[in-house]
Scaffold this active site. Sequence first.
Site, PDB file in Angstrom:
ATOM      1  CB  SER A 127      -0.867   0.015   1.261  1.00 17.44           C
ATOM      2  OG  SER A 127      -1.544   1.260   1.385  1.00 17.44           O
ATOM      3  CE1 TYR A 151      -3.412  -2.213   5.478  1.00 18.60           C
ATOM      4  CE2 TYR A 151      -3.063   0.040   4.750  1.00 18.60           C
ATOM      5  CZ  TYR A 151      -3.413  -1.265   4.467  1.00 18.60           C
ATOM      6  OH  TYR A 151      -3.774  -1.616   3.183  1.00 18.60           O
TER       7      TYR A 151
HETATM    8  N1  NAP Z   1      -8.903  -0.846  -0.762  1.00 13.48           N
HETATM    9  C1  NAP Z   1      -7.905  -0.006  -0.650  1.00 13.48           C
HETATM   10  O1  NAP Z   1      -8.076   1.230  -0.671  1.00 13.48           O
HETATM   11  C2  NAP Z   1      -6.492  -0.520  -0.546  1.00 13.48           C
HETATM   12  C3  NAP Z   1      -5.443   0.407  -0.605  1.00 13.48           C
HETATM   13  C4  NAP Z   1      -4.129  -0.052  -0.501  1.00 13.48           C
HETATM   14  C5  NAP Z   1      -3.889  -1.405  -0.356  1.00 13.48           C
HETATM   15  N2  NAP Z   1      -4.925  -2.294  -0.280  1.00 13.48           N
HETATM   16  C6  NAP Z   1      -4.598  -3.694  -0.114  1.00 13.48           C
HETATM   17  O2  NAP Z   1      -5.202  -4.421  -1.153  1.00 13.48           O
HETATM   18  C7  NAP Z   1      -5.354  -5.793  -0.754  1.00 13.48           C
HETATM   19  C8  NAP Z   1      -6.745  -6.253  -1.139  1.00 13.48           C
HETATM   20  O3  NAP Z   1      -7.722  -5.556  -0.382  1.00 13.48           O
HETATM   21  P1  NAP Z   1      -9.127  -5.082  -0.964  1.00 13.48           P
HETATM   22  O4  NAP Z   1      -9.107  -3.619  -1.037  1.00 13.48           O
HETATM   23  O5  NAP Z   1      -9.430  -5.876  -2.185  1.00 13.48           O
HETATM   24  O6  NAP Z   1     -10.104  -5.416   0.230  1.00 13.48           O
HETATM   25  P2  NAP Z   1     -11.065  -6.660   0.522  1.00 13.48           P
HETATM   26  O7  NAP Z   1     -11.994  -6.883  -0.585  1.00 13.48           O
HETATM   27  O8  NAP Z   1     -11.593  -6.391   1.893  1.00 13.48           O
HETATM   28  O9  NAP Z   1     -10.041  -7.886   0.563  1.00 13.48           O
HETATM   29  C9  NAP Z   1      -9.273  -8.236   1.668  1.00 13.48           C
HETATM   30  C10 NAP Z   1      -9.062  -9.717   1.592  1.00 13.48           C
HETATM   31  O10 NAP Z   1      -8.203 -10.156   2.638  1.00 13.48           O
HETATM   32  C11 NAP Z   1      -8.760 -11.355   3.165  1.00 13.48           C
HETATM   33  N3  NAP Z   1      -8.313 -11.605   4.525  1.00 13.48           N
HETATM   34  C12 NAP Z   1      -8.328 -10.758   5.587  1.00 13.48           C
HETATM   35  N4  NAP Z   1      -7.855 -11.389   6.672  1.00 13.48           N
HETATM   36  C13 NAP Z   1      -7.541 -12.654   6.286  1.00 13.48           C
HETATM   37  C14 NAP Z   1      -7.044 -13.781   6.954  1.00 13.48           C
HETATM   38  N5  NAP Z   1      -6.739 -13.755   8.257  1.00 13.48           N
HETATM   39  N6  NAP Z   1      -6.842 -14.920   6.249  1.00 13.48           N
HETATM   40  C15 NAP Z   1      -7.153 -14.970   4.937  1.00 13.48           C
HETATM   41  N7  NAP Z   1      -7.635 -13.940   4.246  1.00 13.48           N
HETATM   42  C16 NAP Z   1      -7.836 -12.795   4.918  1.00 13.48           C
HETATM   43  C17 NAP Z   1     -10.265 -11.109   3.109  1.00 13.48           C
HETATM   44  O11 NAP Z   1     -10.935 -12.328   3.258  1.00 13.48           O
HETATM   45  P3  NAP Z   1     -12.491 -12.371   3.681  1.00 13.48           P
HETATM   46  O12 NAP Z   1     -13.246 -12.128   2.414  1.00 13.48           O
HETATM   47  O13 NAP Z   1     -12.637 -13.746   4.185  1.00 13.48           O
HETATM   48  O14 NAP Z   1     -12.686 -11.320   4.731  1.00 13.48           O
HETATM   49  C18 NAP Z   1     -10.368 -10.513   1.713  1.00 13.48           C
HETATM   50  O15 NAP Z   1     -10.359 -11.523   0.738  1.00 13.48           O
HETATM   51  C19 NAP Z   1      -5.062  -5.817   0.750  1.00 13.48           C
HETATM   52  O16 NAP Z   1      -3.743  -6.299   0.947  1.00 13.48           O
HETATM   53  C20 NAP Z   1      -5.122  -4.355   1.143  1.00 13.48           C
HETATM   54  O17 NAP Z   1      -4.331  -4.091   2.280  1.00 13.48           O
HETATM   55  C21 NAP Z   1      -6.220  -1.880  -0.387  1.00 13.48           C
END
Ligand code: NAP
Length: 249
Positions: A142, A155
């Site tokens: 991120s 984070y």
């Molecule tokens: N959205 C943003 O603005 C943003 C910005 C920068 C970076 N990111 C990064 O992008 C990546 C994807 O996130 P996203 O935005 O697509 O959000 P998201 O849809 O909430 O996805 C997060 C994923 O992580 C999984 N997860 C969380 N804890 C876990 C655990 N203990 N074991 C296995 N899986 C777990 C969740 O599984 P469940 O479905 O089971 O909860 C979900 O599939 C993450 O690494 C996040 O930090 C996001």
Amino acid sequence: MPPEPLRILVVGATSAIASETARRYAAYGSRLFLAGRHAERLQAVAADLRARGAAAVETAVLDVTDHGRCQEIVEAAWSAFGGLDVALLAHGTLPDQARCQESAEQAVAALDVNFVSAVALLTPLANRFEAARHGCIAVITSVAGDRGRQSNYVYGAAKGGLDRYLEGLRNRLFRSGVAVVTLKPGFVDTPMTAGLRQGPLFVSARGAGAAVHRAIERRRDVAYIPWFWRPIMAIIRAIPETAFKRLRL
Ligand SMILES: NC(=O)c1ccc[n+]([C@@H]2O[C@H](COP(=O)([O-])OP(=O)(O)OC[C@H]3O[C@@H](n4cnc5c(N)ncnc54)[C@H](OP(=O)(O)O)[C@@H]3O)[C@@H](O)[C@H]2O)c1
């Protein structure tokens, strides 16, 4: 000519960003191994990918904080299709900074899911890819990891630590012909950011997923998503610490 179908492992496969990336691979007949926490959500993603053209989709339930199971899943994914071309790690949570300040347990849990668990996966993955002398490891970190801010430094520390780890891993695997791609999204409209007020810097999960796919296919070392976060973060990193600590960020 359509791209070659690939063998892909996606961890955190129910992630909004990762499932959009997986759709791109499915569209040209790739085989995907999906790991994630919830069996039902995984099945829904798998069905979607099959409908979109994936040649094969396997699923495995994995809570990434179970570090022993991380190793098992890497081995299962490697065996499923006789090796892997791409591994994408996309799992993560956005912790509540205030709660992390009150509770060491919360802070450590946030570091585990956002950093330590990735090391539990990347250690066996790196050894497998290095021996195969082929492939690409891609990890979503991120922009928050680029500089510590009072509003989300737990984070930020996890993602920043992961960023540094990937830098070293890239350096190690370069001579084996294995690419390590660090993906740094800014604000993306996904369930993770559902509680945040959306501003003009937000992009869709679809756009971010497509950018992740592009960055992997181009074997980028570090990709900011979208691109404009690179100059933004360059400016933020350039602010001297004596001034930065006075800002409310
Ligand atoms: N959205 C943003 O603005 C943003 C910005 C920068 C970076 N990111 C990064 O992008 C990546 C994807 O996130 P996203 O935005 O697509 O959000 P998201 O849809 O909430 O996805 C997060 C994923 O992580 C999984 N997860 C969380 N804890 C876990 C655990 N203990 N074991 C296995 N899986 C777990 C969740 O599984 P469940 O479905 O089971 O909860 C979900 O599939 C993450 O690494 C996040 O930090 C996001």
